[in-house]
Motif scaffolding. Structure first.
Motif, mmCIF file in Angstrom:
data_model
loop_
_atom_site.group_PDB
_atom_site.id
_atom_site.type_symbol
_atom_site.label_atom_id
_atom_site.label_comp_id
_atom_site.label_asym_id
_atom_site.label_seq_id
_atom_site.Cartn_x
_atom_site.Cartn_y
_atom_site.Cartn_z
ATOM 1 N N LYS A 292 -0.137 -6.402 8.115
ATOM 2 C CA LYS A 292 -0.075 -4.852 8.203
ATOM 3 C C LYS A 292 1.418 -4.193 8.069
ATOM 4 O O LYS A 292 1.594 -3.292 7.294
ATOM 5 C CB LYS A 292 -0.323 -4.434 9.701
ATOM 6 C CG LYS A 292 -1.670 -4.663 10.214
ATOM 7 C CD LYS A 292 -1.986 -4.637 11.406
ATOM 8 C CE LYS A 292 -1.721 -3.224 12.080
ATOM 9 N NZ LYS A 292 -2.364 -2.945 13.539
ATOM 10 N N ARG A 293 2.408 -5.216 8.332
ATOM 11 C CA ARG A 293 3.857 -4.593 7.722
ATOM 12 C C ARG A 293 3.850 -4.696 6.198
ATOM 13 O O ARG A 293 4.682 -3.545 5.532
ATOM 14 C CB ARG A 293 4.917 -5.527 8.060
ATOM 15 C CG ARG A 293 5.098 -5.613 9.794
ATOM 16 C CD ARG A 293 6.474 -6.394 10.362
ATOM 17 N NE ARG A 293 6.542 -7.682 9.903
ATOM 18 C CZ ARG A 293 6.052 -8.539 10.639
ATOM 19 N NH1 ARG A 293 5.578 -8.304 11.990
ATOM 20 N NH2 ARG A 293 6.194 -9.913 10.264
ATOM 21 N N GLN B 64 2.129 -1.633 4.976
ATOM 22 C CA GLN B 64 2.511 -0.263 5.484
ATOM 23 C C GLN B 64 3.533 0.194 4.866
ATOM 24 O O GLN B 64 4.378 1.127 4.476
ATOM 25 C CB GLN B 64 3.202 -0.217 7.003
ATOM 26 C CG GLN B 64 2.037 -0.249 7.985
ATOM 27 C CD GLN B 64 2.245 -0.677 9.494
ATOM 28 O OE1 GLN B 64 3.727 -1.170 9.333
ATOM 29 N NE2 GLN B 64 1.298 -0.557 10.114
ATOM 30 N N THR B 65 4.603 -0.815 4.016
ATOM 31 C CA THR B 65 5.907 -0.599 3.386
ATOM 32 C C THR B 65 5.513 -0.747 1.922
ATOM 33 O O THR B 65 6.112 -0.525 0.835
ATOM 34 C CB THR B 65 6.987 -1.676 3.671
ATOM 35 O OG1 THR B 65 6.338 -2.994 3.271
ATOM 36 C CG2 THR B 65 7.192 -1.507 5.126
ATOM 37 N N ASP C 60 4.427 -0.100 -1.866
ATOM 38 C CA ASP C 60 4.522 1.344 -2.749
ATOM 39 C C ASP C 60 4.509 0.675 -4.331
ATOM 40 O O ASP C 60 5.429 -0.002 -4.635
ATOM 41 C CB ASP C 60 5.617 2.060 -2.522
ATOM 42 C CG ASP C 60 5.592 3.371 -3.350
ATOM 43 O OD1 ASP C 60 4.584 3.986 -3.669
ATOM 44 O OD2 ASP C 60 6.645 3.987 -3.451
ATOM 45 N N GLU D 176 -8.043 -2.075 12.315
ATOM 46 C CA GLU D 176 -7.325 -1.633 10.994
ATOM 47 C C GLU D 176 -7.381 -2.633 10.107
ATOM 48 O O GLU D 176 -7.113 -2.228 8.927
ATOM 49 C CB GLU D 176 -5.855 -1.378 11.606
ATOM 50 C CG GLU D 176 -5.695 -0.215 12.565
ATOM 51 C CD GLU D 176 -4.102 0.154 12.943
ATOM 52 O OE1 GLU D 176 -3.417 -0.271 11.770
ATOM 53 O OE2 GLU D 176 -3.693 0.217 13.872
#
Length: 285
Positions: free
Chosen positions: A68-69, A72-73, A75, A268
């Motif tokens: 998840k980390r 989330q970061t 891109d 999630e």
């Protein structure tokens, strides 16, 4: 500006294919060096644990947090599905270095190949895959091979979840329906594998008689089965056992059910392995 000054200034070197490929080679070398450093760190962890065959190696809660980390970061042009696959392969390979494990996949040899694709997507090629005769057999295998995992479709017949418990063989993940399957899939772990994170609990419910399963607030029926006069259901809910029992009676349930927590999963991450759009055959353009 004088002509002599113009001649003395240096323009930046043009970007060429060779220079870009050289940069990629450098990046690849850095990635490989970091993987080797990670492998050495894992070896140091194994040494620090000492000869403890019962030590927990696979920790779904920590693995889920790492994934998840990263997502989330994330891109860039790489799809999140590919990022998920890369990290899952890395995590599984290093878990397998610490202790070899197998993944028992119900329906592994199915004609559509969806269950095999799901297993390889989530675990890569480090762990061996095996095909149990059915979901009940898969759970029995995990009772014996407590460091292994099983992938079980919710369409599997029978009350296969009767052998699950929070402290024994337990649910640690849920995946969205893979190609060729009619229902979602659960990842089930042996007793030597840690619990998952997430607020969705999984419950095994049983009751006697002809009373139907009442509609319970905030509870999803994952699977149902009946054996003679005994009914079995597998539910997913954020509620506690006590709250489910209260809601059962408020909904008019006459029979007294037995409700046992048998694991949990992070909602999630349910769609984290949805890769059909990326792997489906596309027409050439």
């Amino acid at each position: 500006m004088s002509n002599s000054a113009s001649r003395g200034s240096s323009a930046p070197a043009p970007v060429t294919l060779d220079s870009l490929r050289s940069r990629i080679d450098s990046i690849d070398a850095e990635i490989h060096a970091l993987l080797m450093e990670r492998a050495q760190t894992v070896a140091d962890i194994v040494a620090a644990k000492g000869p403890a065959p019962s030590a927990v190696v696979i920790q779904p809660a920590r693995e889920g947090a790492v994934l998840k980390r990263r997502l989330q970061t994330h891109d860039g042009p790489l799809p999140p599905t590919i990022i998920t696959h890369i990290w899952r392969c890395v995590i599984s390979a290093f878990c397998d270095l610490q202790r070899t494990f197998r993944v028992h996949v119900v329906g592994l040899s199915g004609a559509d190949g969806g269950m095999r694709d799901l297993a390889r997507f989530w675990f890569g090629f480090a762990p061996a895959l095996a095909e149990p005769a059915d979901a009940t057999v898969a759970v029995r295998i995990l009772e014996r091979e407590q460091g292994d995992l099983a992938i079980v479709p919710l369409s599997a017949s029978g009350a296969w979840w009767r052998g699950l418990s929070a402290g024994g063989t337990h649910v640690v993940a849920r995946f969205a329906r893979p190609e060729g399957e009619t229902a979602d899939v659960l990842l089930v772990a042996g007793a030597m594998i840690g619990p998952a994170a997430g607020d969705t609990q999984v419950y095994a419910v049983s009751w006697q008689g002809d009373t139907p399963l009442p509609v319970l607030d905030e509870a999803e029926t994952l699977a149902m089965s009946r054996d003679g006069a005994e009914n079995f259901a597998l539910l997913a809910s954020p509620a506690t056992v006590e709250t489910l029992l209260d809601r059962w009676h408020q909904a008019g349930g006459d029979a007294i059910p037995t409700v046992v927590a048998v694991g949990q999963y992070d909602p999630e991450l349910v769609s984290a392995a949805e890769f059909r759009a990326l792997t489906s055959q596309k027409e050439p353009t």
